[in-house]
Design a protein around this motif. Structure first.
Motif, PDB file in Angstrom:
ATOM      1  N   THR A  30      42.162  34.566  51.546  1.00 33.78           N
ATOM      2  CA  THR A  30      41.946  35.464  52.470  1.00 33.78           C
ATOM      3  C   THR A  30      40.617  35.969  52.691  1.00 33.78           C
ATOM      4  OG1 THR A  30      42.794  37.938  52.678  1.00 33.78           O
ATOM      5  CG2 THR A  30      41.925  37.194  50.403  1.00 33.78           C
ATOM      6  N   THR A  31      40.291  37.124  53.306  1.00 38.13           N
ATOM      7  CA  THR A  31      38.796  37.572  53.578  1.00 38.13           C
ATOM      8  C   THR A  31      38.474  38.378  52.529  1.00 38.13           C
ATOM      9  OG1 THR A  31      39.603  39.626  54.574  1.00 38.13           O
ATOM     10  CG2 THR A  31      39.676  37.551  56.246  1.00 38.13           C
ATOM     11  N   THR A  32      36.845  38.337  52.417  1.00 37.58           N
ATOM     12  CA  THR A  32      36.269  39.228  51.475  1.00 37.58           C
ATOM     13  C   THR A  32      36.586  40.561  51.693  1.00 37.58           C
ATOM     14  OG1 THR A  32      34.265  37.562  51.748  1.00 37.58           O
ATOM     15  CG2 THR A  32      33.969  39.656  50.689  1.00 37.58           C
ATOM     16  N   ILE A  33      36.716  41.106  52.841  1.00 36.03           N
ATOM     17  CA  ILE A  33      37.080  42.421  53.079  1.00 36.03           C
ATOM     18  C   ILE A  33      38.565  42.907  52.409  1.00 36.03           C
ATOM     19  CG2 ILE A  33      37.834  44.518  54.744  1.00 36.03           C
ATOM     20  CD1 ILE A  33      35.514  42.882  56.480  1.00 36.03           C
ATOM     21  N   ALA A  34      39.418  42.136  52.547  1.00 38.84           N
ATOM     22  CA  ALA A  34      40.792  42.166  52.059  1.00 38.84           C
ATOM     23  C   ALA A  34      40.656  42.071  50.392  1.00 38.84           C
ATOM     24  CB  ALA A  34      41.669  41.051  52.386  1.00 38.84           C
ATOM     25  N   VAL A  35      39.802  41.360  49.894  1.00 38.61           N
ATOM     26  CA  VAL A  35      39.723  41.199  48.476  1.00 38.61           C
ATOM     27  C   VAL A  35      39.085  42.511  47.997  1.00 38.61           C
ATOM     28  CG1 VAL A  35      38.229  40.215  46.446  1.00 38.61           C
ATOM     29  CG2 VAL A  35      39.440  38.664  48.227  1.00 38.61           C
ATOM     30  N   GLU A  36      38.080  43.201  48.755  1.00 39.21           N
ATOM     31  CA  GLU A  36      37.458  44.556  48.360  1.00 39.21           C
ATOM     32  C   GLU A  36      38.394  45.462  48.338  1.00 39.21           C
ATOM     33  OE1 GLU A  36      34.315  44.739  51.276  1.00 39.21           O
ATOM     34  OE2 GLU A  36      33.064  43.425  50.020  1.00 39.21           O
ATOM     35  N   SER A  37      39.439  45.630  49.359  1.00 43.36           N
ATOM     36  CA  SER A  37      40.563  46.489  49.324  1.00 43.36           C
ATOM     37  C   SER A  37      41.396  46.318  48.268  1.00 43.36           C
ATOM     38  CB  SER A  37      41.100  46.368  50.907  1.00 43.36           C
ATOM     39  OG  SER A  37      42.211  47.240  50.693  1.00 43.36           O
ATOM     40  N   LEU A  38      41.803  45.033  48.037  1.00 45.62           N
ATOM     41  CA  LEU A  38      42.730  44.867  46.789  1.00 45.62           C
ATOM     42  C   LEU A  38      42.133  45.654  45.554  1.00 45.62           C
ATOM     43  CD1 LEU A  38      43.988  41.507  47.904  1.00 45.62           C
ATOM     44  CD2 LEU A  38      45.388  43.454  48.055  1.00 45.62           C
ATOM     45  N   ILE A  39      40.954  45.013  45.311  1.00 43.71           N
ATOM     46  CA  ILE A  39      40.330  45.481  44.193  1.00 43.71           C
ATOM     47  C   ILE A  39      40.070  47.008  44.110  1.00 43.71           C
ATOM     48  CG2 ILE A  39      38.149  45.375  42.580  1.00 43.71           C
ATOM     49  CD1 ILE A  39      37.794  42.330  43.651  1.00 43.71           C
ATOM     50  N   HIS A  40      39.648  47.727  45.127  1.00 47.73           N
ATOM     51  CA  HIS A  40      39.531  48.924  44.985  1.00 47.73           C
ATOM     52  C   HIS A  40      41.078  49.651  44.738  1.00 47.73           C
ATOM     53  CE1 HIS A  40      38.160  53.281  46.357  1.00 47.73           C
ATOM     54  NE2 HIS A  40      39.359  53.178  47.107  1.00 47.73           N
ATOM     55  N   ARG A  41      41.813  49.356  45.394  1.00 46.54           N
ATOM     56  CA  ARG A  41      43.238  49.914  45.116  1.00 46.54           C
ATOM     57  C   ARG A  41      43.681  49.719  43.535  1.00 46.54           C
ATOM     58  NH1 ARG A  41      44.821  47.587  50.517  1.00 46.54           N
ATOM     59  NH2 ARG A  41      46.076  46.074  49.257  1.00 46.54           N
ATOM     60  N   ALA A  42      43.350  48.517  43.084  1.00 48.47           N
ATOM     61  CA  ALA A  42      44.009  48.076  41.833  1.00 48.47           C
ATOM     62  C   ALA A  42      43.169  48.880  40.618  1.00 48.47           C
ATOM     63  CB  ALA A  42      43.506  46.489  41.455  1.00 48.47           C
ATOM     64  N   LYS A  43      41.667  49.210  41.302  1.00 49.09           N
ATOM     65  CA  LYS A  43      41.038  50.068  40.149  1.00 49.09           C
ATOM     66  C   LYS A  43      41.564  51.458  40.202  1.00 49.09           C
ATOM     67  CE  LYS A  43      36.657  49.078  41.650  1.00 49.09           C
ATOM     68  NZ  LYS A  43      34.965  48.767  41.585  1.00 49.09           N
ATOM     69  N   LYS A  44      41.816  51.769  41.408  1.00 42.92           N
ATOM     70  CA  LYS A  44      42.372  53.417  41.395  1.00 42.92           C
ATOM     71  C   LYS A  44      43.678  53.498  40.858  1.00 42.92           C
ATOM     72  CE  LYS A  44      43.296  56.840  44.981  1.00 42.92           C
ATOM     73  NZ  LYS A  44      43.571  57.163  46.523  1.00 42.92           N
ATOM     74  N   LYS A  45      44.559  52.568  40.867  1.00 48.87           N
ATOM     75  CA  LYS A  45      45.681  52.765  40.409  1.00 48.87           C
ATOM     76  C   LYS A  45      45.697  52.315  38.773  1.00 48.87           C
ATOM     77  CE  LYS A  45      50.431  51.184  39.932  1.00 48.87           C
ATOM     78  NZ  LYS A  45      51.585  51.464  40.605  1.00 48.87           N
ATOM     79  N   THR A  46      44.714  51.529  38.275  1.00 50.24           N
ATOM     80  CA  THR A  46      44.715  51.404  36.949  1.00 50.24           C
ATOM     81  C   THR A  46      44.048  52.578  36.409  1.00 50.24           C
ATOM     82  OG1 THR A  46      42.874  50.104  37.242  1.00 50.24           O
ATOM     83  CG2 THR A  46      44.767  48.737  36.846  1.00 50.24           C
ATOM     84  N   ALA A  47      43.159  53.219  36.608  1.00 44.35           N
ATOM     85  CA  ALA A  47      42.505  54.373  36.361  1.00 44.35           C
ATOM     86  C   ALA A  47      43.330  55.358  36.211  1.00 44.35           C
ATOM     87  CB  ALA A  47      41.489  54.851  37.118  1.00 44.35           C
ATOM     88  N   GLU A  48      44.527  55.510  37.179  1.00 44.11           N
ATOM     89  CA  GLU A  48      45.222  56.769  37.182  1.00 44.11           C
ATOM     90  C   GLU A  48      46.331  56.362  36.096  1.00 44.11           C
ATOM     91  OE1 GLU A  48      47.274  56.571  41.091  1.00 44.11           O
ATOM     92  OE2 GLU A  48      45.461  57.499  42.083  1.00 44.11           O
ATOM     93  N   GLU A  49      46.811  55.177  36.074  1.00 45.13           N
ATOM     94  CA  GLU A  49      47.689  54.751  34.902  1.00 45.13           C
ATOM     95  C   GLU A  49      47.332  54.908  33.382  1.00 45.13           C
ATOM     96  OE1 GLU A  49      51.069  53.809  35.178  1.00 45.13           O
ATOM     97  OE2 GLU A  49      50.947  54.392  37.388  1.00 45.13           O
ATOM     98  N   LEU A  50      45.871  54.624  33.323  1.00 42.31           N
ATOM     99  CA  LEU A  50      45.447  54.649  31.916  1.00 42.31           C
ATOM    100  C   LEU A  50      44.982  56.048  31.714  1.00 42.31           C
ATOM    101  CD1 LEU A  50      42.721  51.614  32.056  1.00 42.31           C
ATOM    102  CD2 LEU A  50      44.839  51.595  30.481  1.00 42.31           C
ATOM    103  N   THR A  51      44.594  56.894  32.534  1.00 37.95           N
ATOM    104  CA  THR A  51      44.457  58.665  32.374  1.00 37.95           C
ATOM    105  C   THR A  51      45.643  58.859  31.928  1.00 37.95           C
ATOM    106  OG1 THR A  51      42.678  58.548  34.053  1.00 37.95           O
ATOM    107  CG2 THR A  51      43.769  60.448  33.171  1.00 37.95           C
ATOM    108  N   THR A  52      46.716  58.646  32.632  1.00 42.16           N
ATOM    109  CA  THR A  52      48.205  59.183  32.053  1.00 42.16           C
ATOM    110  C   THR A  52      48.672  58.535  30.682  1.00 42.16           C
ATOM    111  OG1 THR A  52      48.771  59.051  34.508  1.00 42.16           O
ATOM    112  CG2 THR A  52      50.725  59.063  32.704  1.00 42.16           C
TER     113      THR A  52
END
Length: 185
Positions: A156-178
């Motif tokens: 895939t593209t580097t931009i797609a990877v950056e987006s995937l990682i950003h969304r994953a970080k956001k979701k994991t942060a929310e889940e771990l906070t919960t």
């Protein structure tokens, strides 16, 4: 080495396995959360490498190609598993026998147990991510690959990877906070 591999030189393949065995097993383990499964899939990875080295074009580094095969094999294995088997694999990871004395009141859990619990919680959260986010996040934050290398591995593209990682970080942060909030209550 690639030319020697393409000529089916046994010593070259043995060198390749020696160089990449630990990293392939570790990558498999991070995806499968079970040492035996990781070792089994890593064998499949090296069989695939052996059988398809002649098709290696050299567009990417050999190590990137190996990781692409590893990730693909791991994802195929995950798809084969049903939900019950995944939960069972996590259960094996828990090593229940290490906490029985603590539950019985003998002693407080040690640092290793606390780290094991943290790892279990993080693994549980990672398993809630969509597959492509989990792959990108694991390759970035756990394996230490650059976004460019991840893009090559995931095709895939580097931009797609950056987006995937950003969304994953956001979701994991929310889940771990919960999880942490629930522990405090």
């Amino acid at each position: 080495m690639i030319n020697r591999l393409k000529e089916n030189e046994k010593a070259a393949f043995e060198e390749l396995v020696a160089l990449h065995k630990n990293s392939v097993i570790n990558t498999c383990y991070r995806f499968l959360l079970n040492q035996e499964d990781a070792e089994d899939i890593s064998q499949e990875v090296f069989i695939e490498i052996y059988q398809s080295i002649s098709s290696f074009r050299g567009d990417a580094k050999l190590s990137t190609w190996i990781y692409r095969i590893t990730v693909t094999k791991c994802l195929d294995e995950i798809k084969k598993r049903n939900r019950k088997k995944r939960i069972s694999s996590l259960g094996k990871l828990l090593h229940i026998d290490t906490i029985i004395p603590w539950i019985a009141g003998d002693s407080m859990p040690d640092k290793a147990l606390q780290e094991e619990e943290r790892f279990r919680e993080i693994s549980t959260v990672l398993n809630t991510l969509p597959e492509n986010q989990r792959v990108a996040f694991t390759l970035s934050k756990i394996e230490g690959f650059t976004n460019k290398e991840i893009a090559e591995i995931m095709n895939t593209t580097t931009i797609a990877v950056e987006s995937l990682i950003h969304r994953a970080k956001k979701k994991t942060a929310e889940e771990l906070t919960t999880i942490l909030k629930n522990k405090d209550t």
